[in-house]
Design a protein around this motif. Structure first.
Motif, short mmCIF file in Angstrom:
data_model
loop_
_atom_site.label_atom_id
_atom_site.label_comp_id
_atom_site.label_asym_id
_atom_site.label_seq_id
_atom_site.Cartn_x
_atom_site.Cartn_y
_atom_site.Cartn_z
N UNK A 291 0.81 -1.22 0.00
CA UNK A 291 0.00 0.00 0.00
C UNK A 291 0.85 1.27 0.00
N UNK A 292 1.92 1.28 0.78
CA UNK A 292 2.79 2.46 0.81
C UNK A 292 3.42 2.73 -0.54
N UNK A 293 4.12 1.75 -1.14
CA UNK A 293 4.68 1.96 -2.48
C UNK A 293 3.62 2.30 -3.53
N UNK A 294 2.44 1.69 -3.41
CA UNK A 294 1.37 1.97 -4.37
C UNK A 294 0.94 3.43 -4.28
N UNK A 295 0.79 3.95 -3.07
CA UNK A 295 0.38 5.34 -2.91
C UNK A 295 1.46 6.29 -3.44
N UNK A 296 2.72 5.94 -3.23
CA UNK A 296 3.81 6.76 -3.76
C UNK A 296 3.75 6.83 -5.28
N UNK A 297 3.51 5.69 -5.92
CA UNK A 297 3.40 5.67 -7.38
C UNK A 297 2.17 6.43 -7.86
N UNK A 298 1.07 6.33 -7.11
CA UNK A 298 -0.14 7.06 -7.47
C UNK A 298 0.12 8.56 -7.43
N UNK A 299 0.75 9.03 -6.35
CA UNK A 299 1.03 10.46 -6.22
C UNK A 299 1.93 10.94 -7.35
N UNK A 300 2.88 10.12 -7.74
CA UNK A 300 3.79 10.49 -8.82
C UNK A 300 3.03 10.75 -10.12
#
Length: 298
Positions: free
Chosen positions: A146-155
């Motif tokens: 979830x953390x890496x996914x949210x980082x990629x989403x924000x990018x």
């Protein structure tokens, strides 16, 4: 309110096409920085048991011109299919391509068209069973993703080119987590017992470094007649006024520091009321935002 999807310690059910009925309740009496939960466009992201995580888009316009040059005016806070397709194809699934392990990626959809097709098939089945809501498509996502996914989403939300929406429509998303109708589930004989049980759940469920504690609100109820059956309480107006004045006077400021809404019964002066504490009320700074005197206690 959370700063990152990594706030969840357990896996969540990701919602790829949420039903329109799933939204943050509109009668909120608190505000979150960066998002107006009664006005801004929103989307249900994921679910952990009874907890729902919504994302709000403060820059998403309510009116835009679609690809056929028709002006579209949103009828609700939910993303329409046009915005959902952009979010899904250009942001969410692109982020999943980077985060989901290759051996598991085939368990997740590859396009909004695929999601819509599966949702429509499920909706037809539910319609035959007498259910009329749009069918959601949910797939578990592990907590450590979830953390890496949210980082990629924000990018990917920084700019969305070549659409009818502004390029910043998905920028600065705000995560709001809610849990409704838990009073009976968490019912305890004393406030201390409620607090102890709640703190145990808090510690086991959340990564606290991703919670915005000054915007974490809890709805507590006090049952005065637990041994009785359903009891209707019709307080006289002067009783309600006295109760409201206690919240106002404790604000220790000049002028009224509360906003009251009255609910009279059958045209009489008896009934109940709600009291919202304004920002000038010192108790609001201490964490008390809203009080309600219910007419009926079960």
């Amino acid at each position: 309110m959370a700063t990152n999807l990594a706030v969840f310690k357990h896996q969540v059910e990701w919602s790829f096409r949420p039903s329109y009925v799933q939204t943050v309740q509109p009668n909120q009496h608190i505000q979150f920085p960066g998002a107006d939960i009664r006005e801004h466009k929103c989307l249900l992201l994921c679910i952990d048991g009874r907890w729902e995580c919504h994302v709000y888009f403060p820059h998403m316009p309510l009116t835009y011109t679609n690809p056929t040059l028709h002006v579209v005016r949103s009828q609700s806070q939910h993303l329409d299919d046009y915005a959902m397709e952009i979010w899904t194809n250009q942001i969410l699934l692109a982020a999943m391509d980077r985060v989901i392990p290759s051996g598991s990626r085939h368990h997740y959809p590859f396009s909004f068209r695929e999601i819509r097709g599966k949702s429509n098939v499920k909706s037809e089945i539910l319609l035959d069973e007498g259910m009329h809501n749009r069918a959601d498509l949910r797939i578990p996502v592990a907590a450590d993703l979830l953390g890496p996914l949210w980082t990629e989403i924000l990018e990917r939300t920084h700019t969305i080119p070549d659409t009818c929406l502004p390029s910043n429509a998905f920028q600065d998303p705000v995560l709001v987590i809610q849990n409704q109708n838990t009073k009976l589930v968490t019912k305890k004989p004393t406030f201390r017992a409620v607090r102890s049980a709640y703190m145990l759940d808090w510690q086991s469920r959340w990564r606290q470094e991703h919670l915005v504690e000054e915007h974490f609100w809890v709805d507590l109820g006090f049952e005065r007649f637990a041994t009785c059956g359903a009891t209707t309480l019709l307080r006289k107006r002067h009783c309600n006024e006295w109760w409201a004045s206690q919240l106002d006077s404790l604000g220790q400021n000049q002028g009224s520091t509360i906003k009251t809404t009255w609910f009279p019964w059958a045209g009489t002066s008896a009934g109940s009321l709600t009291v919202e504490l304004l920002s000038s009320n010192s108790m609001r700074a201490g964490g008390l935002a809203y009080c309600k005197g219910y007419n009926v206690i079960n």
